[in-house]
Scaffold this active site. Structure first.
Site: not given
Length: 220
Positions: A24, A124, A157
């Site tokens: 991310d 994702k 995450c």
């Protein structure tokens, strides 16, 4: 019969069977003027570890470690949202329910850690990089045994991904200085959870040193 185990950090992160996941590191989550900044998230810790992540990425590339860039990927018009997911996203701290909309600038990986043409990219729709993606199949096809997790946020995450990695059958390693959270007490709590239950907590310096040492041994 007791299974064969890989005990030491050196052997676990051998480049021949290790993947590093950069999780991310996208504009909406990192850069000023994008969604997390607009939501009031303190990005100081996130931005401060970018040079460390860059150094680790370069070391991974030099050592032949598999590199995988993982990105949050929200489909437009709530195409990837369930009711429970959207309800929770709308009350999430310092975040947004339209974070990293697919194919927008905010979903792009940051310039400092841009993927090379031959590196894996996983999109994702949930916190874990293993949920609803082909990450597990892709890693197994390449003989990966160890997953090294980096990026943001440590307690969301990154932790969700490493938990799934462990429970799916991978060794887990997390460099404490190559991941961050908007609240570094939550970052610290995740590191404690990992070391007690899920894997090995280390540093970028230690990983670099072991990869260099492995390279020297391989050349002898």
């Amino acid at each position: 019969m007791e299974p064969t185990m890989i005990a030491s950090l050196r052997d676990r992160i051998n480049p021949a069977h290790t993947a590093i996941l950069l999780i991310d590191m996208q504009k909406d989550l990192v850069y000023d003027g994008f969604l997390c900044d607009q939501a009031g998230r303190d990005l100081t810790a996130t931005r401060s570890m970018i040079p460390t992540m860059k150094r680790l990425l370069e070391a991974a590339r030099s050592s032949g470690t598999l590199v995988c860039h993982v990105g949050f990927w929200t489909l437009p018009e709530h195409g990837s949202d369930s009711g429970p997911w959207l309800a929770q996203r709308r009350r999430s701290t310092y975040s947004s329910d339209v974070l990293c909309i697919a194919d927008t600038e905010g979903a792009e990986f940051i310039d400092e850690l841009a993927p090379a043409p031959d590196e894996l990219i996983i999109h994702k729709h949930r916190y874990s990089a293993f949920k609803g993606t082909d990450l597990d199949m892709t890693l197994r096809a390449r003989g990966i045994k160890t997953v090294t997790t980096t990026g943001v946020s440590t307690n969301v995450c990154v932790e969700s991904t490493l938990r799934d990695a462990f429970e799916t059958g991978y060794y887990v390693c997390i460099p404490s200085d190559a991941t961050a959270s908007w609240d570094m007490s939550l970052h610290a709590a995740t590191l404690q959870t990992v070391t007690h239950r899920f894997g090995l907590v280390t540093t970028t310096d230690e990983i670099e040193s072991l990869w260099r040492s492995n390279a020297v041994q391989a050349a002898e």
